[in-house]
Design a protein around this motif. Structure first.
Motif: not given
Length: 388
Positions: A317-339
């Motif tokens: 993310g990046y915080l601008f001097k006017n106190k607005f922030e834009i941020a991005g996130r990427y998450v991968i989840n791999r459970p051990e089994r489909i059950d």
């Protein structure tokens, strides 16, 4: 019960006003006072999160939404007898605060989040005793009131250690300009507010952190976003290992209680980087079954699998001097089994306006959820964090 707690809080504050003048009265510092004889001090903070969330199924365009108080917290902290002996008490009063814990404990409320005593018995050494967060993944240890996003990631949702009752030993020292921290913990292993006797095993947790460029300003390695706009690059790298011996909850310290006891091993690695308003946080989690059956039956006789697998989380993310922030996130989840659950990938875009740091802020986010075996979804959230 909640009215009683609030009433006692009001009486304590009112009574103290007669004998002690409040200090550091500004937004974010709460209400602070110290006894005349300096035998104890207290800081009281109250905060809540008001949230709107909407979820769209991209296969059939079905849209569900709701408004809720996501969290409502009262926190007390200070020292007793001597400044080297500190305490922290935190209560969670909203329904969602207790959330799954209510179901997982047969309808029992779980109001107490933290109740821990911290003793600095030697410079750089602290002994903690009581119930508090275990030294697991960084995102979980960061307060829910200091998050960069409207909510923590899926990695944290399914793999975190949460809170437990026991002992923790913390050590911090400097070596050639590097800050090095070590933490060791022995806990019950079943999570918070468990009143049954522990006739099985314990949870053992160790964590190490390295800060090669020195400390962050205002402990910035444990709050989201670079609010301090660090003038020099700051980096913290952490790794945690947890072994939960003879456990019978789906996710170690969390989840349904099953009729099978297993040994669970968890590994976490994370980093936090900040510089001139720019921030990065990344985590990896891996939980494996060391010994025992992969599933058991819950209190209703339903077969459930222990939640094993791995996940990866990257956010910037990046915080601008006017106190607005834009941020991005990427998450991968791999459970051990489909059950257990399908594999998933989640991309989130978040916008925050900090009015008074993390104490008073407005946030909104949009997430694309790619469920590999099920319909994909869009999740929208708008949230106000309000406290003092």
């Amino acid at each position: 019960m909640r009215l009683y707690i609030l009433g006692m809080l009001f009486l304590c504050v009112s009574a103290s006003a007669y004998s002690q003048r409040f200090a550091d009265n500004k937004l974010g510092n709460g209400i602070r006072y110290t006894a005349k004889d300096s035998s104890f001090s207290t800081q009281i903070n109250v905060r809540f999160q008001s949230r709107y969330s909407g979820l769209m199924n991209l296969e059939n365009s079905n849209y569900t939404d709701n408004f809720l108080i996501r969290r409502y917290r009262i926190k007390f902290k200070g020292f007793l007898y001597d400044p080297s002996i500190q305490y922290k008490i935190e209560l969670g009063l909203s329904n969602r605060d207790q959330g799954n814990f209510y179901n997982e404990n047969n309808g029992a409320a779980n109001i107490v989040l933290d109740a821990v005593l911290k003793w600095e018995f030697r410079e750089g050494w602290e002994l903690w005793a009581g119930q508090t967060k275990l030294p697991g993944n960084r995102e979980r240890v960061i307060s829910s009131g200091s998050m960069q996003f409207t909510e923590r990631s899926e990695l944290n949702a399914f793999y975190n250690l949460d809170r437990d009752m026991g002992l923790q030993l913390h050590h911090e020292h400097e070596m050639n300009g590097w800050i090095i921290r070590e933490i060791g913990s022995i806990s019950m292993g079943e999570g918070r507010n468990i009143t049954a006797s522990n006739v099985q095993g314990y949870g053992y947790t160790v964590r190490a952190e390295v800060l090669p460029f020195g400390k962050f300003q205002k402990k910035g390695d444990y709050f989201g976003g670079d609010l301090m706009r660090e003038p020099k690059p700051k980096l913290s790298i952490g790794i945690t290992y947890d072994f939960n011996d003879n456990n019978n909850r789906e996710r170690g310290q969390l989840g349904r209680f099953l009729d099978t006891h297993v040994d669970i091993s968890s590994i976490y690695a994370d980093l936090m980087f900040k510089y001139h308003g720019f921030s990065i946080m990344s985590e990896y989690a891996n939980r494996r079954l060391v010994n025992g059956a992969a599933f058991g039956q819950d209190e209703f006789g339903e077969q459930r699998y222990f939640y094993m697998g791995e996940a990866f989380n990257f956010s910037t993310g990046y915080l601008f001097k006017n106190k607005f922030e834009i941020a991005g996130r990427y998450v991968i989840n791999r459970p051990e089994r489909i059950d257990i659950a399908p594999d998933s990938e989640i991309v989130t875009l978040n916008l925050t306006k900090y009015i008074s740091g993390h104490t008073l802020k407005l946030q909104s986010s949009a997430s694309y959820i790619n469920n590999h075996e099920e319909a994909n979804e869009l999740l929208f959230m708008c949230q106000a964090e309000i406290g003092f």
